[in-house]
Write an enzyme that holds these catalytic residues in place. Sequence first.
Site, short mmCIF file in Angstrom:
data_model
loop_
_atom_site.label_atom_id
_atom_site.label_comp_id
_atom_site.label_asym_id
_atom_site.label_seq_id
_atom_site.Cartn_x
_atom_site.Cartn_y
_atom_site.Cartn_z
N SER A 24 0.81 -1.07 0.12
CA SER A 24 -0.12 0.09 -0.08
C SER A 24 0.99 1.27 -0.07
O SER A 24 1.76 1.46 -0.85
CB SER A 24 -1.02 -0.14 1.18
OG SER A 24 -1.94 0.93 1.14
N ASP A 64 -8.95 -6.08 -4.84
CA ASP A 64 -8.71 -4.70 -4.06
C ASP A 64 -9.56 -3.50 -4.46
O ASP A 64 -9.70 -3.21 -5.67
CB ASP A 64 -7.33 -4.44 -4.40
CG ASP A 64 -6.54 -3.41 -3.32
OD1 ASP A 64 -7.55 -2.42 -2.79
OD2 ASP A 64 -5.36 -3.64 -3.35
N HIS A 110 -7.81 -5.32 -0.30
CA HIS A 110 -6.75 -4.60 -0.05
C HIS A 110 -6.14 -5.16 0.99
O HIS A 110 -4.58 -5.18 0.83
CB HIS A 110 -6.95 -3.07 0.03
CG HIS A 110 -5.69 -2.33 0.12
ND1 HIS A 110 -4.80 -2.09 -0.96
CD2 HIS A 110 -5.24 -1.46 1.09
CE1 HIS A 110 -3.66 -1.43 -0.84
NE2 HIS A 110 -4.01 -1.00 0.88
#
Length: 358
Positions: free
Chosen positions: A143, A304, A337
Amino acid sequence: MSVQNVVLFDTQPLTLMLGGKLSHINVAYQTYGTLNAEKNNAVLICHALTGDAEPYFDDGRDGWWQNFMGAGLALDTDRYFFISSNVLGGCKGTTGPSSINPQTGKPYGSQFPNIVVQDIVKVQKALLDHLGISHLKAIIGGSFGGMQANQWAIDYPDFMDNIVNLCSSIYFSAEAIGFNHVMRQAVINDPNFNGGDYYEGTPPDQGLSIARMLGMLTYRTDLQLAKAFGRATKSDGSFWGDYFQVESYLSYQGKKFLERFDANSYLHLLRALDMYDPSLGYDNVKEALSRIKARYTLVSVTTDQLFKPIDLYKSKQLLEQSGVDLHFYEFPSDYGHDAFLVDYDQFEKRIRDGLAGN
């Protein structure tokens, strides 16, 4: 093992990319494993938005990468020497808005300067210089941490052998920026925000809690929420309150977040996500990406909802067109995610191979 601290930029201030300077930057960091005699097994871990310097604990507590790290695991502490630090602008030990401004003796608050990923990377580089690390086997991040890893490969192309970027794209999408805007507005419009100078009063807890609830929805998937909660209700839920169990879950996450995070840090790091542009300081993005020499692993999760597959695919194209030695993988996960934090079975091989350069 407790977090270690070092003060950097005490004699020469850090010049920030968007203007301004910061000096006497405290950096909170942690190390795991043993640096070998050749000093060729060091790996830098770059944490995500609300992470910290401690992905792993050996005393029963849960770190944010607890199930991935340890002897024989994907992040193998018998094989590698890991360094992890809290990012500049954070609130877990490294200098950020809640830190004391040495010039005023009070928290920076609204006076904390605007920062970008490039500034965060410069502080990490200064930490490694302090530790005597001149080369890394790999840099890994998921991320927001993936953006940091990507920028490392651009700004210091000879410093590492391998990059492992998990669930992160070259640019944040318009939709994702929109999510961040709503989250920021929840904080800024809290009556207690006071322009960011709330440290001597009541913090903007309601706004930060609401922001976290929205953020949680972008980290999860509909399938996961359906499996966990469906449309189940609470026996003691109020009609306008936490009537459904999924509402209770989000409220719990919002309140829990208040125990460990500062609203100003949240705002600054959200904006750093939005603003990430690898071409900052270069003529264009291809010039920037063409500087990368490391073997580059990029992993996309097809479910995601924050860094969507199309964004990862665009990143794949940009990296390949720039001549990067790219190894791209994608797969589904119920966790969306957050899969890079919890779905060990899916990520184990990609992390092992990415760190080793296989």
